[in-house]
Design a protein around this motif. Structure first.
Motif, mmCIF file in Angstrom:
data_model
loop_
_atom_site.group_PDB
_atom_site.id
_atom_site.type_symbol
_atom_site.label_atom_id
_atom_site.label_comp_id
_atom_site.label_asym_id
_atom_site.label_seq_id
_atom_site.Cartn_x
_atom_site.Cartn_y
_atom_site.Cartn_z
ATOM 1 N N GLU A 36 0.937 -1.209 0.023
ATOM 2 C CA GLU A 36 0.057 0.204 0.202
ATOM 3 C C GLU A 36 0.897 1.357 0.074
ATOM 4 N N PRO A 37 0.865 2.165 -1.125
ATOM 5 C CA PRO A 37 1.621 3.439 -1.209
ATOM 6 C C PRO A 37 1.218 4.170 0.118
ATOM 7 N N TYR A 40 0.141 7.927 1.282
ATOM 8 C CA TYR A 40 -0.229 9.083 0.466
ATOM 9 C C TYR A 40 -0.374 10.239 1.580
ATOM 10 N N THR A 41 0.216 9.922 2.670
ATOM 11 C CA THR A 41 0.080 10.938 3.686
ATOM 12 C C THR A 41 0.957 12.197 3.079
ATOM 13 N N VAL A 44 -1.189 13.996 0.471
ATOM 14 C CA VAL A 44 -2.318 14.512 0.891
ATOM 15 C C VAL A 44 -2.192 15.759 2.000
ATOM 16 N N THR A 45 -0.955 15.671 2.797
ATOM 17 C CA THR A 45 -0.561 16.867 3.714
ATOM 18 C C THR A 45 -0.435 18.263 2.859
ATOM 19 N N LEU A 60 -1.579 18.914 -0.126
ATOM 20 C CA LEU A 60 -2.798 19.309 -0.600
ATOM 21 C C LEU A 60 -3.774 19.738 0.391
ATOM 22 N N THR A 61 -3.745 19.673 1.575
ATOM 23 C CA THR A 61 -4.341 19.985 2.601
ATOM 24 C C THR A 61 -4.021 21.289 3.026
ATOM 25 N N LEU A 109 -4.882 23.902 0.488
ATOM 26 C CA LEU A 109 -6.420 24.079 0.254
ATOM 27 C C LEU A 109 -6.429 25.301 1.495
ATOM 28 N N VAL A 110 -6.212 24.854 2.658
ATOM 29 C CA VAL A 110 -6.243 25.656 3.701
ATOM 30 C C VAL A 110 -5.778 26.959 3.651
ATOM 31 N N PHE A 163 -7.980 28.691 1.293
ATOM 32 C CA PHE A 163 -9.623 29.541 1.643
ATOM 33 C C PHE A 163 -9.099 30.605 2.433
ATOM 34 N N TYR A 164 -7.906 30.415 3.330
ATOM 35 C CA TYR A 164 -7.748 31.418 4.415
ATOM 36 C C TYR A 164 -7.436 32.825 3.770
ATOM 37 N N PHE A 197 -10.978 34.040 2.186
ATOM 38 C CA PHE A 197 -11.603 34.589 3.079
ATOM 39 C C PHE A 197 -11.508 35.910 3.635
ATOM 40 N N ARG A 211 -13.168 39.330 3.280
ATOM 41 C CA ARG A 211 -13.511 40.169 4.567
ATOM 42 C C ARG A 211 -13.096 41.573 4.289
#
Lengths: 74, 161
Positions: free
Chosen positions: B132-133, B135-136, B139-140, B142-143, B146-147, B150-151, B154, B158
């Motif tokens: 199993e590869p 992906y952490t 995905v870290t 990517l997260t 994304l965060v 969005f920050y 927003f 504002r």
């Protein structure tokens, strides 16, 4: 900051569902774990933000009350 | 050929979405017309063993019929046959089933005490217990992207208000 974590978690949740349908269960599981962490962090941060905002608004209200009392005295 | 299957041992590697799921070690105990009674040992990738005796369809081991030529598996020419719920790949020399697909599971013969054909043997594949590869890291990243996106989004909304 909290809202950005929650918005990201929604995107990650969607991606997790998409990858699960294509059979990439390992990637889907990892995305699911990150979704959980983002939601958890996001809710805590939103809670802290809203608490901070309510405290500042209470301070502003008490400042305004002080001003009104001072004006009345003068 | 059918009577030869009794007491023969088969080792199958079961993969799902190109990842090793488990191994199946099957020893055939008895044969009837269309079924076999076999002692099955399920070897999980974490080393856990599950042993049981079960009745299985004969066509998972031996198929006597015709099919569409489907290249070679481990040097043995095979033909494929579509059966309800299964797609089987049969050794054209002796009718031995070398691989079959059932749903998400891909069962491949990894070793057998039955010869495949004259001068053709099933090579012992090296098992990979950690397929199993991870992906952490991706995905870290990517997260984080994304965060932060969005920050700033927003924040800009504002400030524009």
């Amino acid at each position: 900051m909290g809202r950005s974590f929650i918005a990201s978690s929604l995107i990650l949740l969607l991606l997790s569902a998409v990858f699960y349908t294509f059979g990439e269960t390992a990637l889907s599981n990892t995305l699911g774990n990150f979704t959980y962490m983002c939601l958890f962090l996001g809710v805590i941060l939103v809670g802290i933000d809203s608490k901070g905002e309510s405290e500042t608004s209470e301070d502003q209200e008490s400042d305004q009350e002080d001003l009104i009392i001072r004006k009345g005295n003068s | 050929m059918i009577m030869d299957l009794v007491n023969q041992t088969f080792l199958y590697a079961v993969t799902s979405s190109n990842h090793l799921a488990f191994f199946l070690l099957i020893k055939i105990l008895a044969l009837s017309n269309n079924t076999v009674v076999a002692n099955v040992t399920d070897i999980q990738t974490n080393g856990a063993l599950l042993n049981y005796t079960v009745s299985l369809p004969l066509f998972l081991f031996y198929y006597n019929g015709s099919g569409i030529p489907a290249g070679q598996i481990d040097g043995a020419p095979v033909y494929s046959v579509n059966l309800p719920g299964y797609e089987i790949y049969v050794d054209s020399y002796n009718g031995l089933v070398l691989a079959y697909v059932n749903g998400d599971g891909n069962f491949t013969l990894n070793g057998s005490t039955v010869p495949l054909g004259p001068g053709v043997y099933v090579p012992l594949h090296v098992p990979n217990f950690n397929p199993e590869p991870d992906y952490t890291p991706s995905v870290t990243v990517l997260t984080a992207v994304l965060v932060s996106s969005f920050y700033f989004l927003f924040k800009r909304r504002r400030s524009s208000r």
